[in-house]
Design a protein around this motif. Structure first.
Motif, PDB file in Angstrom:
ATOM      1  N   MET A   1       0.321   3.876   3.495  1.00  0.00           N
ATOM      2  CA  MET A   1       0.621   3.590   2.108  1.00  0.00           C
ATOM      3  C   MET A   1       1.433   2.303   2.052  1.00  0.00           C
ATOM      4  SD  MET A   1       2.875   5.706  -0.716  1.00  0.00           S
ATOM      5  CE  MET A   1       4.196   6.224   0.337  1.00  0.00           C
ATOM      6  N   PRO A   2       0.925   1.263   1.406  1.00  0.00           N
ATOM      7  CA  PRO A   2       1.717   0.040   1.232  1.00  0.00           C
ATOM      8  C   PRO A   2       2.916   0.318   0.337  1.00  0.00           C
ATOM      9  CG  PRO A   2      -0.609  -0.398   0.825  1.00  0.00           C
ATOM     10  CD  PRO A   2      -0.452   1.083   0.919  1.00  0.00           C
ATOM     11  N   PHE A   3       4.042  -0.259   0.693  1.00  0.00           N
ATOM     12  CA  PHE A   3       5.283  -0.029  -0.049  1.00  0.00           C
ATOM     13  C   PHE A   3       6.040  -1.345  -0.171  1.00  0.00           C
ATOM     14  CE2 PHE A   3       9.775   0.946  -0.389  1.00  0.00           C
ATOM     15  CZ  PHE A   3       9.796   1.974  -1.323  1.00  0.00           C
ATOM     16  N   ARG A  24       1.108  -7.148 -10.200  1.00  0.00           N
ATOM     17  CA  ARG A  24       0.810  -8.276  -9.309  1.00  0.00           C
ATOM     18  C   ARG A  24       1.001  -7.912  -7.837  1.00  0.00           C
ATOM     19  NH1 ARG A  24       2.735 -14.049 -11.627  1.00  0.00           N
ATOM     20  NH2 ARG A  24       1.285 -14.148 -13.369  1.00  0.00           N
ATOM     21  N   VAL A  25       2.072  -7.184  -7.531  1.00  0.00           N
ATOM     22  CA  VAL A  25       2.311  -6.785  -6.141  1.00  0.00           C
ATOM     23  C   VAL A  25       1.219  -5.809  -5.692  1.00  0.00           C
ATOM     24  CG1 VAL A  25       3.891  -5.550  -4.602  1.00  0.00           C
ATOM     25  CG2 VAL A  25       4.782  -7.251  -6.204  1.00  0.00           C
ATOM     26  N   THR A  26       0.844  -4.881  -6.569  1.00  0.00           N
ATOM     27  CA  THR A  26      -0.240  -3.957  -6.232  1.00  0.00           C
ATOM     28  C   THR A  26      -1.522  -4.734  -5.935  1.00  0.00           C
ATOM     29  OG1 THR A  26       0.710  -2.200  -7.592  1.00  0.00           O
ATOM     30  CG2 THR A  26      -1.638  -2.020  -7.056  1.00  0.00           C
ATOM     31  N   ASN A  27      -1.845  -5.707  -6.773  1.00  0.00           N
ATOM     32  CA  ASN A  27      -3.048  -6.519  -6.546  1.00  0.00           C
ATOM     33  C   ASN A  27      -2.964  -7.308  -5.246  1.00  0.00           C
ATOM     34  OD1 ASN A  27      -4.400  -5.631  -8.816  1.00  0.00           O
ATOM     35  ND2 ASN A  27      -3.586  -7.263 -10.114  1.00  0.00           N
ATOM     36  N   LEU A  28      -1.768  -7.760  -4.892  1.00  0.00           N
ATOM     37  CA  LEU A  28      -1.589  -8.467  -3.627  1.00  0.00           C
ATOM     38  C   LEU A  28      -1.940  -7.561  -2.444  1.00  0.00           C
ATOM     39  CD1 LEU A  28      -0.510 -11.056  -2.168  1.00  0.00           C
ATOM     40  CD2 LEU A  28       1.704  -9.910  -2.144  1.00  0.00           C
ATOM     41  N   PHE A  29      -1.449  -6.325  -2.479  1.00  0.00           N
ATOM     42  CA  PHE A  29      -1.777  -5.384  -1.404  1.00  0.00           C
ATOM     43  C   PHE A  29      -3.275  -5.080  -1.381  1.00  0.00           C
ATOM     44  CE2 PHE A  29       2.796  -3.751  -1.407  1.00  0.00           C
ATOM     45  CZ  PHE A  29       3.087  -4.310  -0.174  1.00  0.00           C
ATOM     46  N   VAL A  30      -3.877  -4.943  -2.550  1.00  0.00           N
ATOM     47  CA  VAL A  30      -5.325  -4.701  -2.611  1.00  0.00           C
ATOM     48  C   VAL A  30      -6.085  -5.875  -1.991  1.00  0.00           C
ATOM     49  CG1 VAL A  30      -7.289  -4.470  -4.189  1.00  0.00           C
ATOM     50  CG2 VAL A  30      -5.240  -3.072  -4.538  1.00  0.00           C
ATOM     51  N   ASP A  31      -5.623  -7.099  -2.257  1.00  0.00           N
ATOM     52  CA  ASP A  31      -6.257  -8.274  -1.650  1.00  0.00           C
ATOM     53  C   ASP A  31      -6.225  -8.209  -0.128  1.00  0.00           C
ATOM     54  OD1 ASP A  31      -6.804  -9.324  -4.154  1.00  0.00           O
ATOM     55  OD2 ASP A  31      -5.157 -10.788  -4.096  1.00  0.00           O
ATOM     56  N   PHE A  33      -5.553  -5.241   1.821  1.00  0.00           N
ATOM     57  CA  PHE A  33      -5.980  -3.978   2.440  1.00  0.00           C
ATOM     58  C   PHE A  33      -7.228  -3.355   1.822  1.00  0.00           C
ATOM     59  CE2 PHE A  33      -1.270  -3.995   3.020  1.00  0.00           C
ATOM     60  CZ  PHE A  33      -1.270  -4.188   4.389  1.00  0.00           C
ATOM     61  N   SER A  34      -7.771  -3.919   0.777  1.00  0.00           N
ATOM     62  CA  SER A  34      -8.960  -3.450   0.052  1.00  0.00           C
ATOM     63  C   SER A  34      -8.553  -2.547  -1.116  1.00  0.00           C
ATOM     64  CB  SER A  34      -9.961  -2.719   0.959  1.00  0.00           C
ATOM     65  OG  SER A  34      -9.630  -1.363   1.114  1.00  0.00           O
ATOM     66  N   GLU A  35      -9.513  -2.306  -1.965  1.00  0.00           N
ATOM     67  CA  GLU A  35      -9.296  -1.493  -3.170  1.00  0.00           C
ATOM     68  C   GLU A  35      -8.820  -0.081  -2.827  1.00  0.00           C
ATOM     69  OE1 GLU A  35      -8.767  -0.976  -7.048  1.00  0.00           O
ATOM     70  OE2 GLU A  35      -9.503  -2.877  -6.259  1.00  0.00           O
ATOM     71  N   ALA A  36      -9.114   0.372  -1.631  1.00  0.00           N
ATOM     72  CA  ALA A  36      -8.698   1.716  -1.211  1.00  0.00           C
ATOM     73  C   ALA A  36      -7.174   1.865  -1.199  1.00  0.00           C
ATOM     74  CB  ALA A  36      -9.264   2.024   0.168  1.00  0.00           C
ATOM     75  N   ALA A  37      -6.442   0.760  -1.124  1.00  0.00           N
ATOM     76  CA  ALA A  37      -4.976   0.823  -1.088  1.00  0.00           C
ATOM     77  C   ALA A  37      -4.361   1.066  -2.467  1.00  0.00           C
ATOM     78  CB  ALA A  37      -4.419  -0.473  -0.507  1.00  0.00           C
ATOM     79  N   ARG A  38      -5.093   0.735  -3.543  1.00  0.00           N
ATOM     80  CA  ARG A  38      -4.510   0.797  -4.891  1.00  0.00           C
ATOM     81  C   ARG A  38      -3.873   2.152  -5.229  1.00  0.00           C
ATOM     82  NH1 ARG A  38      -4.874  -2.723  -8.852  1.00  0.00           N
ATOM     83  NH2 ARG A  38      -6.717  -3.704  -7.945  1.00  0.00           N
TER      84      ARG A  38
END
Length: 70
Positions: A1-3, A24-31, A33-38
């Motif tokens: 889980m990205p945190f 924006r930070v959530t979108n950065l992690f998605v960029d 780790f992929s959409e699965a990280a959202r």
């Protein structure tokens, strides 16, 4: 889980700005780790009260000009 744990001076950002920061930070992690990280991404914004932080032996308070205007 990205945190992400973001610490900012209290009253520096409005509620709207904090919401935008979370998106924006959530979108950065998605960029990265992929959409699965959202659905598993956690963004925590902690507001530090005036006088609760400092650098080089100087305690800071946020100037009125930098406080969020709702």
């Amino acid at each position: 889980m990205p945190f992400a744990n973001i610490k900012i001076p209290q009253a520096a950002l409005s509620k709207t700005q904090k919401e935008e920061l979370v998106h924006r930070v959530t979108n950065l992690f998605v960029d990265y780790f992929s959409e699965a990280a959202r659905p598993h991404t956690m963004v925590l914004i902690e507001e530090v009260p005036d006088g609760g932080y400092g650098r080089a032996d100087e305690v800071y308070t946020i100037p009125e000009a930098y406080r969020a205007k709702d």
